[in-house]
Design a protein around this motif. Structure first.
Motif, PDB file in Angstrom:
ATOM      1  N   ARG A   1       0.824  -1.215   0.000  1.00 39.19           N
ATOM      2  CA  ARG A   1       0.000   0.000   0.000  1.00 39.19           C
ATOM      3  C   ARG A   1       0.861   1.270   0.000  1.00 39.19           C
ATOM      4  N   ARG A   2       2.002   1.232   0.702  1.00 34.77           N
ATOM      5  CA  ARG A   2       2.896   2.399   0.723  1.00 34.77           C
ATOM      6  C   ARG A   2       3.449   2.680  -0.670  1.00 34.77           C
ATOM      7  N   LEU A   3       3.874   1.592  -1.339  1.00 35.09           N
ATOM      8  CA  LEU A   3       4.422   1.733  -2.694  1.00 35.09           C
ATOM      9  C   LEU A   3       3.355   2.242  -3.654  1.00 35.09           C
ATOM     10  N   GLN A   4       2.148   1.668  -3.549  1.00 33.09           N
ATOM     11  CA  GLN A   4       1.064   2.060  -4.434  1.00 33.09           C
ATOM     12  C   GLN A   4       0.717   3.541  -4.259  1.00 33.09           C
ATOM     13  N   ARG A   5       0.666   3.995  -3.015  1.00 39.87           N
ATOM     14  CA  ARG A   5       0.341   5.404  -2.747  1.00 39.87           C
ATOM     15  C   ARG A   5       1.406   6.326  -3.350  1.00 39.87           C
ATOM     16  N   PHE A   6       2.670   5.959  -3.195  1.00 46.20           N
ATOM     17  CA  PHE A   6       3.757   6.779  -3.743  1.00 46.20           C
ATOM     18  C   PHE A   6       3.629   6.883  -5.265  1.00 46.20           C
ATOM     19  N   LEU A   7       3.415   5.755  -5.933  1.00 48.34           N
ATOM     20  CA  LEU A   7       3.310   5.750  -7.391  1.00 48.34           C
ATOM     21  C   LEU A   7       2.091   6.536  -7.874  1.00 48.34           C
ATOM     22  N   GLU A   8       0.966   6.404  -7.154  1.00 48.34           N
ATOM     23  CA  GLU A   8      -0.238   7.150  -7.523  1.00 48.34           C
ATOM     24  C   GLU A   8      -0.023   8.653  -7.396  1.00 48.34           C
ATOM     25  N   ASP A   9       0.749   9.049  -6.395  1.00 47.67           N
ATOM     26  CA  ASP A   9       1.036  10.479  -6.217  1.00 47.67           C
ATOM     27  C   ASP A   9       1.788  11.059  -7.408  1.00 47.67           C
ATOM     28  N   TYR A  10       2.526  10.193  -8.135  1.00 42.33           N
ATOM     29  CA  TYR A  10       3.253  10.625  -9.328  1.00 42.33           C
ATOM     30  C   TYR A  10       2.540  10.184 -10.617  1.00 42.33           C
ATOM     31  N   ASP A  11       1.246   9.857 -10.487  1.00 45.35           N
ATOM     32  CA  ASP A  11       0.376   9.526 -11.632  1.00 45.35           C
ATOM     33  C   ASP A  11       0.826   8.296 -12.417  1.00 45.35           C
ATOM     34  N   TYR A  12       1.387   7.317 -11.711  1.00 40.12           N
ATOM     35  CA  TYR A  12       1.728   6.042 -12.348  1.00 40.12           C
ATOM     36  C   TYR A  12       0.634   5.022 -12.023  1.00 40.12           C
ATOM     37  N   GLU A  13       0.127   4.374 -13.060  1.00 42.74           N
ATOM     38  CA  GLU A  13      -0.870   3.327 -12.855  1.00 42.74           C
ATOM     39  C   GLU A  13      -0.169   2.013 -12.506  1.00 42.74           C
ATOM     40  N   CYS A  14      -0.827   1.215 -11.672  1.00 48.54           N
ATOM     41  CA  CYS A  14      -0.216  -0.044 -11.210  1.00 48.54           C
ATOM     42  C   CYS A  14      -1.164  -1.210 -11.458  1.00 48.54           C
ATOM     43  N   VAL A  15      -0.574  -2.367 -11.688  1.00 48.50           N
ATOM     44  CA  VAL A  15      -1.326  -3.625 -11.697  1.00 48.50           C
ATOM     45  C   VAL A  15      -1.040  -4.304 -10.361  1.00 48.50           C
ATOM     46  N   VAL A  16      -2.051  -4.356  -9.507  1.00 47.18           N
ATOM     47  CA  VAL A  16      -1.885  -4.956  -8.179  1.00 47.18           C
ATOM     48  C   VAL A  16      -2.596  -6.300  -8.196  1.00 47.18           C
ATOM     49  N   LEU A  17      -1.813  -7.385  -8.179  1.00 44.31           N
ATOM     50  CA  LEU A  17      -2.372  -8.734  -8.311  1.00 44.31           C
ATOM     51  C   LEU A  17      -2.676  -9.351  -6.954  1.00 44.31           C
ATOM     52  N   ASN A  18      -3.760 -10.097  -6.903  1.00 43.14           N
ATOM     53  CA  ASN A  18      -4.028 -10.927  -5.730  1.00 43.14           C
ATOM     54  C   ASN A  18      -2.916 -11.975  -5.628  1.00 43.14           C
ATOM     55  N   PRO A  19      -2.330 -12.187  -4.445  1.00 37.84           N
ATOM     56  CA  PRO A  19      -1.218 -13.144  -4.314  1.00 37.84           C
ATOM     57  C   PRO A  19      -1.548 -14.547  -4.814  1.00 37.84           C
ATOM     58  N   LEU A  20      -2.792 -15.001  -4.599  1.00 37.65           N
ATOM     59  CA  LEU A  20      -3.173 -16.342  -5.058  1.00 37.65           C
ATOM     60  C   LEU A  20      -3.208 -16.407  -6.578  1.00 37.65           C
ATOM     61  N   THR A  21      -3.731 -15.349  -7.194  1.00 38.84           N
ATOM     62  CA  THR A  21      -3.756 -15.293  -8.655  1.00 38.84           C
ATOM     63  C   THR A  21      -2.337 -15.259  -9.214  1.00 38.84           C
ATOM     64  N   ALA A  22      -1.495 -14.428  -8.602  1.00 38.05           N
ATOM     65  CA  ALA A  22      -0.111 -14.325  -9.059  1.00 38.05           C
ATOM     66  C   ALA A  22       0.613 -15.659  -8.927  1.00 38.05           C
ATOM     67  N   LYS A  23       0.409 -16.343  -7.808  1.00 39.05           N
ATOM     68  CA  LYS A  23       1.071 -17.638  -7.582  1.00 39.05           C
ATOM     69  C   LYS A  23       0.636 -18.652  -8.631  1.00 39.05           C
ATOM     70  N   LYS A  24      -0.671 -18.669  -8.907  1.00 37.17           N
ATOM     71  CA  LYS A  24      -1.188 -19.628  -9.887  1.00 37.17           C
ATOM     72  C   LYS A  24      -0.578 -19.373 -11.260  1.00 37.17           C
ATOM     73  N   GLU A  25      -0.473 -18.118 -11.647  1.00 42.05           N
ATOM     74  CA  GLU A  25       0.070 -17.793 -12.967  1.00 42.05           C
ATOM     75  C   GLU A  25       1.575 -18.047 -13.018  1.00 42.05           C
ATOM     76  N   MET A  26       2.273 -17.763 -11.928  1.00 47.27           N
ATOM     77  CA  MET A  26       3.719 -18.001 -11.905  1.00 47.27           C
ATOM     78  C   MET A  26       4.041 -19.487 -11.874  1.00 47.27           C
ATOM     79  N   ASP A  27       3.190 -20.284 -11.217  1.00 51.62           N
ATOM     80  CA  ASP A  27       3.409 -21.730 -11.168  1.00 51.62           C
ATOM     81  C   ASP A  27       3.124 -22.399 -12.510  1.00 51.62           C
ATOM     82  N   ASN A  28       2.393 -21.689 -13.369  1.00 51.83           N
ATOM     83  CA  ASN A  28       2.008 -22.246 -14.661  1.00 51.83           C
ATOM     84  C   ASN A  28       3.167 -22.121 -15.660  1.00 51.83           C
TER      85      ASN A  28
END
Length: 405
Positions: free
Chosen positions: A62-89
């Motif tokens: 959340r700290r990182l996301q807030r910092f990036l948003e303050d500088y108008d950078y969009e982020c892809v924030v993945l659910n850890p379970l979704t990320a794990k499933k895709e990385m394991d694939n």
């Protein structure tokens, strides 16, 4: 040319992998202003904003996301379970922070996840209050269990004095009379004199409770003496429950105040659904946030984890149960609200309650599956009402149902 910054966020440091097609550059930053500014410097090298992807890791990300948003950078924030499933694939082989950052960048290049829509600060505050409310509720349940256990040793009969031994007046009563001997030492009139000052207690009610309390205390057979430490524990847990309940009410009042100040009438719309009292409505709003940021109701299903899972292998292609990958608190609130809606339907008609009742006789599906199907319908209803800025209307809902069927 695709440029992706994959970031594996930890408590103190974060590993960054910059992936430009097949070329990668890796470095580590600290999770503070100097570290985030180093990340910003690397981002600003590129004229076009790169894609930034990381897992949702609670307070750390959340700290990182807030910092990036303050500088108008969009982020892809993945659910850890979704990320794990895709990385394991086919991606993950070794588990290190650096490989996770690299694999996050890889799966973003492959799957092109959409950036998270930025929400107004008020929604973050609402969600923070909702999480605090949830934690206080868990603490209350725990303290109730401990109080019940200690009362079994000092004065278990006191739990039968009132019909619902779960409110503040009951805990005040327990605090005054934690042991049956505390009641035996007093007359009925002395007890009445204490109880008549309780909020909402008339003299008649105070007399009734005092008389019953005295009768129960005379027949009680405690496991400990009046000087036992268990008596002190009863007082401690009663005091704690009173304070926890006060704190929880304060969080709820703050949520309601914030929701009422929004430049829309989302809270009013949610409260128009039969069975949605103010507490349920404001907590759904707090957990879902700005509902208009979702493209459709299916996105909300995925956000709360009630979208169906899928298994594919060779010629096998089958549907699984719900993923449970999303917001568990929102899922629980909406699941429980189905029961509230069916209760309210006795006086206020609701198409969701009718759907639930019509499906209930089908024992083959099971009540949980029927409830989840009802949550799907509720989510579609909430989304349609908010997007169209309409209050719930049973007749309109029924007409829409007939058009779809």
């Amino acid at each position: 040319m695709d440029i992706v910054f994959g970031i594996d966020v930890s408590s103190r440091n974060s590993s960054v992998c910059v992936l430009i097609d097949d070329t990668k550059n890796e470095f580590t930053i600290t999770n503070d202003i100097p570290g985030f500014k180093e990340l910003l410097k690397n981002l600003q090298v590129f004229a076009k904003h790169p894609q930034i992807v990381f897992e949702s890791t609670g307070v750390y990300s959340r700290r990182l996301q807030r910092f990036l948003e303050d500088y108008d950078y969009e982020c892809v924030v993945l659910n850890p379970l979704t990320a794990k499933k895709e990385m394991d694939n086919g991606l993950r082989h070794n588990k290190t922070d650096r490989t996770d950052a690299y694999n996050l960048a890889r799966i973003q290049l492959q799957n092109h996840h959409e950036s998270n829509k930025r929400e107004a600060e008020v929604y973050h505050n609402l969600r923070a209050l909702s999480r605090s409310y949830e934690e206080l509720t868990r603490d209350i349940v725990s303290a109730k269990n401990r109080l019940h256990k200690d009362l079994q040793l000092t004065f278990p009969e006191i739990e039968t004095v009132v019909s619902h031994p779960t409110n503040r007046n009951y805990w005040e009563l327990v605090k005054l009379y934690p042991h049956c001997q505390d009641v035996r030492n007093l007359s009925v009139d002395e007890i009445i004199d204490k109880l008549k000052d309780f909020k909402g207690y008339s003299l008649k009610r105070a007399q009734k409770i005092a008389t019953k309390l005295k009768e129960l205390a005379e027949d009680a057979c405690p496991a400990t003496s009046q000087t036992s430490p268990y008596r002190d524990d009863v007082i401690y847990h009663a005091n704690r429950l009173i304070q926890l309940d006060i704190d929880r009410d304060k969080r709820l009042s703050q949520m309601i105040k914030l929701a009422q100040a929004l430049p829309n009438r989302d809270l009013e719309i949610l409260m128009s659904i039969p069975g949605f009292a103010e507490t349920t409505a404001v907590r759904v709003l707090a957990e879902l946030g700005d509902i208009r940021r979702f493209k459709n109701s299916n996105k909300i299903d995925a956000f709360i984890g009630i979208d169906p899972g899928r298994y594919q292998s060779g010629k096998v292609d089958s549907r699984l149960g719900i993923t449970k990958h999303g917001n568990a608190i929102a899922r629980k609130i909406l699941y429980r609200s189905i029961g509230q809606i069916t209760q309210a339907a006795k006086t206020s008609s609701c198409h969701i309650a009718e759907y639930y009742e019509n499906k209930k006789p089908s024992q083959t599906k099971g009540f949980k599956k029927i409830a989840i199907a009802s949550v799907h319908k509720l989510v579609r209803t909430i989304y349609a009402l908010i997007i169209n800025n309409q209050l719930y209307d049973y007749e309109v809902a029924k007409q829409n149902q007939r058009r779809k069927s």
